[in-house]
Design a protein around this motif. Sequence first.
Motif, mmCIF file in Angstrom:
data_model
loop_
_atom_site.group_PDB
_atom_site.id
_atom_site.type_symbol
_atom_site.label_atom_id
_atom_site.label_comp_id
_atom_site.label_asym_id
_atom_site.label_seq_id
_atom_site.Cartn_x
_atom_site.Cartn_y
_atom_site.Cartn_z
ATOM 1 N N HIS A 72 -12.085 29.622 53.434
ATOM 2 C CA HIS A 72 -12.930 28.615 54.059
ATOM 3 C C HIS A 72 -13.307 27.646 52.953
ATOM 4 O O HIS A 72 -12.797 27.780 51.837
ATOM 5 N N HIS A 122 -16.410 26.615 51.638
ATOM 6 C CA HIS A 122 -17.681 26.644 50.912
ATOM 7 C C HIS A 122 -17.427 26.461 49.416
ATOM 8 O O HIS A 122 -16.358 26.796 48.911
ATOM 9 N N ASP A 129 -18.158 27.912 46.661
ATOM 10 C CA ASP A 129 -17.713 28.972 45.751
ATOM 11 C C ASP A 129 -16.235 29.319 45.936
ATOM 12 O O ASP A 129 -15.690 30.131 45.201
ATOM 13 N N HIS A 130 -15.596 28.651 46.908
ATOM 14 C CA HIS A 130 -14.157 28.879 47.132
ATOM 15 C C HIS A 130 -13.326 27.630 46.857
ATOM 16 O O HIS A 130 -12.111 27.661 46.971
ATOM 17 N N HIS A 162 -19.217 34.850 59.533
ATOM 18 C CA HIS A 162 -19.660 34.069 58.380
ATOM 19 C C HIS A 162 -19.993 32.667 58.909
ATOM 20 O O HIS A 162 -19.294 32.181 59.799
ATOM 21 N N ASP A 202 -16.212 37.006 52.354
ATOM 22 C CA ASP A 202 -17.204 36.272 53.137
ATOM 23 C C ASP A 202 -17.217 36.712 54.601
ATOM 24 O O ASP A 202 -16.961 35.919 55.519
HETATM 25 ZN ZN ZN Z 1 -18.867 31.254 52.380
#
Ligand code: ZN
Length: 323
Positions: free
Chosen positions: A72, A74, A76-77, A172, A193
């Motif tokens: 996904h 977000h 942190d990815h 999530h 996640d």
């Molecule tokens: Zn996430």
Amino acid sequence: MSNELRIKFWGVRGSYPAPGAGTVKYGGNTASVEVRAGERTILLDAGTGIIPLGRELARSKRTSEIMLLFSHLHHDHTQGFPFFVPAYMPSTKLHIFGPDGMHESLRNVLEHNQSSETFPVSLRDMSATKNIQSVRESQIIVWDEAGVRLAESTAGVGNEAVVIGIHKSYAHPGGVYVYRITWRGKSIVYATDTEGYVGTDKRLVKFARNTDVLIHDAQYLDEHYWGQLEGFPSTQGYGHSTVKMACEVAYASEAGQLVLFHHDPSYSDAMIAGMEASAKTQISETQAAYEGLEILVHSENKISEQYQSPNLHTRDVKYANND
Ligand SMILES: [Zn+2]
Ligand SMILES: [Zn+2]
């Protein structure tokens, strides 16, 4: 040609990078995992762990064709992607797949992450050849001698092909893709996640059935999740799992081994070591991911024969909360 299916962890932390003396053992970089299926390189997520990973790919001259899968979008990815060295190499062909955002396409989200206000180099000015495509749950990603393509089924796909299935999870915020990478009869499921359900996530269990390695979100201590840990408000509904939830999915899906992933950035090495130890009392074929961990995937383990605690929800383990 190498006959091995390998995994290497470059970023194992969730939410935000966590450098410092208390996170040296497991590492502070956010999510990024390298999978090598023979000579083919598949990367899972582009948290800050993809920065040293990209340097290593460039150093070892493995940059001609790379696949990057986003679970996904977000931070942190995705936050390591602007610093991913192969994306700047004109000789690199980069296949980027993932879900669209809720309001924007995958491509637009990546472009906005590198808008002129927030980063000096635009996505377009990164000189690798980029094939960016959002994918749907019903599709399958195939990488064989003919190259990389999307398919609607595995009909006619040979055993030499890397085949990647997609499971869309709603556990999530905004949803998340779980990927199953299969090559020569071995498989890896990447389920970051995701939050466990009471009675386990049955759709995820079905998708992960009999996988050799299950990489599963295990961000929280039970006490933290339930709001019983001093100084840590409850995180129920945040879209992340406890160790117990990860163990339940591993057991129910009869995975070969379980890797605990997406560690909470506020947790010290000692806390994660405690979580790993508690997971091992439930499933011996378990380890907490750390930066540099390498796994050679094989099909010999079976968690179901070793599982020791069928009644996970009533199990109560206390952890040392020392820093
Ligand atoms: Zn996430
Ligand atoms: Zn995350």
